[in-house]
Write a protein that holds these residues in place. Structure first.
Motif: not given
Length: 196
Positions: A75-80
């Protein structure tokens, strides 16, 4: 490769295979700097989809201890990548986000907000229509079309129009499970040509 063949200047591939790891803040900062200083005309994001796959969602009761941590990282990767897409849009440039059509990532708040931005459009395509093939009856020979229904989100009108071909069911598809799914993560030449 396809970009060069068409007279375009290819940019960097920022993924684990090329030494980039967006769990590291210094790599995130380098990517932000690249987007704001090099100003690529089109930024393509294709984050790993394993943690958002339909199969992952079906086996929720079989999740191991580390599943939650891996999901938070995903999810953090998607946010980035959404952050990078916004930098692109602020600079008047284009982005293209790709994930499987049925991936749960499309329901994430960040993705939903981006999809509602002015000028952002979504299309769905079947990658067999762009030449995606996978191993079928003969080992080591990609002899069967692989449908791989994919959803794309972009702020480029031209790109969204190129990425909406659907299969009419005129051939048998190879199911993408396990190693076959991993092999299908590489874009077929026809898809690269359509994007270019």
């Amino acid at each position: 490769v396809q970009a060069s063949k068409m007279g375009l200047v290819p940019g960097l591939a920022m993924d684990l295979n090329t030494g980039w790891d967006f769990r590291l803040e210094r790599h995130k900062e380098a990517a932000r700097k690249y987007v704001t200083e090099v100003k690529p005309q089109l930024l393509i994001g294709s984050p790993m989809c394993k943690m958002f796959s339909t199969l992952q969602n079906l086996s929720k009761d079989k999740r191991d201890e580390g599943w939650q941590e891996r999901y938070v990282e995903a999810v953090d990767h998607i946010k980035f990548v959404v952050e990078l897409y916004k930098l692109q849009m602020q600079g008047g440039r284009w982005f293209l986000h790709e994930h499987p059509h049925g991936a749960s990532s499309w329901d994430l708040e960040e993705i939903q907000k981006l999809a509602n931005e002015e000028g952002v459009r979504i299309s769905v395509a079947d990658q067999c229509q762009y030449g995606l093939r996978n191993w079928g009856t003969r080992r080591n020979v990609k002899d069967r079309p692989a449908k791989k229904r994919t959803r794309f989100m972009t702020n480029s009108e031209e790109v969204v129009e190129e990425l909406r071909r659907k299969c009419l069911g005129e051939h048998i598809h190879e199911h993408l499970m396990g190693k076959k799914a991993e092999a299908a993560a590489i874009y077929p030449e026809g898809l690269c040509r359509a994007i270019c």
